[in-house]
Design an enzyme around this catalytic site. Structure first.
Site, PDB file in Angstrom:
ATOM      1  N   CYS A 146       0.841  -1.197   0.000  1.00 17.16           N
ATOM      2  CA  CYS A 146       0.000   0.000   0.000  1.00 17.16           C
ATOM      3  C   CYS A 146       0.880   1.253   0.000  1.00 17.16           C
ATOM      4  O   CYS A 146       1.496   1.563  -0.997  1.00 17.16           O
ATOM      5  CB  CYS A 146      -0.972  -0.038   1.183  1.00 17.16           C
ATOM      6  SG  CYS A 146      -2.384   1.081   0.982  1.00 17.16           S
ATOM      7  N   GLU A 197      -0.830  -8.650   4.931  1.00 22.91           N
ATOM      8  CA  GLU A 197      -0.622  -8.762   6.376  1.00 22.91           C
ATOM      9  C   GLU A 197      -1.939  -8.701   7.156  1.00 22.91           C
ATOM     10  O   GLU A 197      -1.978  -8.991   8.357  1.00 22.91           O
ATOM     11  CB  GLU A 197       0.355  -7.678   6.868  1.00 22.91           C
ATOM     12  CG  GLU A 197      -0.221  -6.298   7.084  1.00 22.91           C
ATOM     13  CD  GLU A 197      -0.466  -5.495   5.819  1.00 22.91           C
ATOM     14  OE1 GLU A 197      -0.781  -4.292   5.927  1.00 22.91           O
ATOM     15  OE2 GLU A 197      -0.346  -6.060   4.697  1.00 22.91           O
ATOM     16  N   HIS A 212      -3.499  -5.627   1.067  1.00 26.28           N
ATOM     17  CA  HIS A 212      -2.786  -5.864   2.323  1.00 26.28           C
ATOM     18  C   HIS A 212      -2.730  -7.347   2.691  1.00 26.28           C
ATOM     19  O   HIS A 212      -3.629  -7.851   3.371  1.00 26.28           O
ATOM     20  CB  HIS A 212      -3.488  -5.112   3.457  1.00 26.28           C
ATOM     21  CG  HIS A 212      -3.290  -3.641   3.451  1.00 26.28           C
ATOM     22  ND1 HIS A 212      -2.268  -3.017   4.144  1.00 26.28           N
ATOM     23  CD2 HIS A 212      -3.991  -2.653   2.840  1.00 26.28           C
ATOM     24  CE1 HIS A 212      -2.346  -1.704   3.969  1.00 26.28           C
ATOM     25  NE2 HIS A 212      -3.388  -1.457   3.178  1.00 26.28           N
TER      26      HIS A 212
END
Length: 260
Positions: free
Chosen positions: A96, A227, A225
């Site tokens: 990002c 994560e 994302h």
């Protein structure tokens, strides 16, 4: 065997560094969150690590443009060592805001040139977009992805996005070169891997690009994302590749396994 060492660069406004640290640690790595000022005061420190990660967030409040200030800090104060890190083949990931930073410092799509030749601009919707999206995993090179981070992923996965400036933009010459070199890693798509439109494509990126890598496949930037999808239960439908973990964990595990 010694543990893989990961460095996560942080500064004012980064806010995904703890999730990123947790993801790498779950995969067996040792992780340090290091402030940019500490790296500037000890420029060679970065070379002692095996993986470099630039997290999401709003570095310096995204003043001027998303990621621009931190990208300039890294390039003009740590540039030689960051370029050396990339060209050595060590894995680098920018997520990002981190993707915006890698692109704006010129580490993607051509770290050997280290000049900005593409950007991530305002979403076509002119607003912040936050949702789960489907991503097509590109596998044009012998039915295998060029990117070491995305090996053994299925043709379509889903990850969450949360950004206001995620539209990948480059001139036709650069875009054609990226396509020819199989540097597109992810494209926005529908659940069946077909072309899609807003809101499934959240930003209007050229060629529906959601993530790219360099020609070696070790430097990887993406807007979604991974994560935030480490465990299957984080997905609204509890999807996962083994009933426990999400596809995000596989991405980080790939980098650790590559180095081992």
């Amino acid at each position: 065997m010694k543990k893989i060492k990961v460095i996560i660069i942080r500064t004012a406004g980064t806010n995904c560094d703890y999730e990123l640290k947790s993801a790498f640690e779950l995969c067996g790595a040792t992780v340090d969150r290091v402030h940019i000022n500490e790296l500037i005061s000890s420029k060679s420190k970065i070379l002692s690590y095996d993986i470099l990660a630039v997290p999401g967030g709003f570095s310096y409040g995204d003043d001027i443009a998303s990621g621009k200030i931190l990208s300039n800090e890294i390039k003009y104060k740590l540039g030689d060592n960051v370029k050396k890190f990339a060209l050595s083949g060590k894995p680098i990931i920018g997520i990002c805001n981190g993707f915006q930073i890698l692109v704006k410092m010129g580490l993607l799509p051509k770290p050997e040139n280290f000049e900005q030749i593409s950007t991530l601009s305002y979403n076509d919707s002119n607003k912040f977009e936050c949702r789960w999206v489907h991503l097509k995993t590109e596998k044009k090179a012998n039915d295998r992805t060029l990117c070491l981070w995305t090996r053994d992923l299925p043709d379509v996965i889903s990850l969450p996005v949360a950004h206001g400036e995620g539209k990948f933009v480059a001139d036709k010459k650069i875009l054609d070169e990226i396509e020819k070199n199989n540097q597109v890693v992810f494209r926005y798509c529908d659940k069946n891997g077909k072309d899609t439109v807003y809101p499934q494509d959240p930003n209007g990126s050229l060629n529906a690009i959601a993530g790219i890598c360099n020609k070696k496949g070790n430097v990887f930037g993406l807007m979604p994302h991974p994560e935030r999808y480490i465990y299957a239960l984080q997905h609204p439908s509890r999807e996962g590749y083994d009933g426990v973990y999400g596809w995000g964990k596989k991405i980080f595990q790939n980098a650790i396994d590559y180095l081992k």
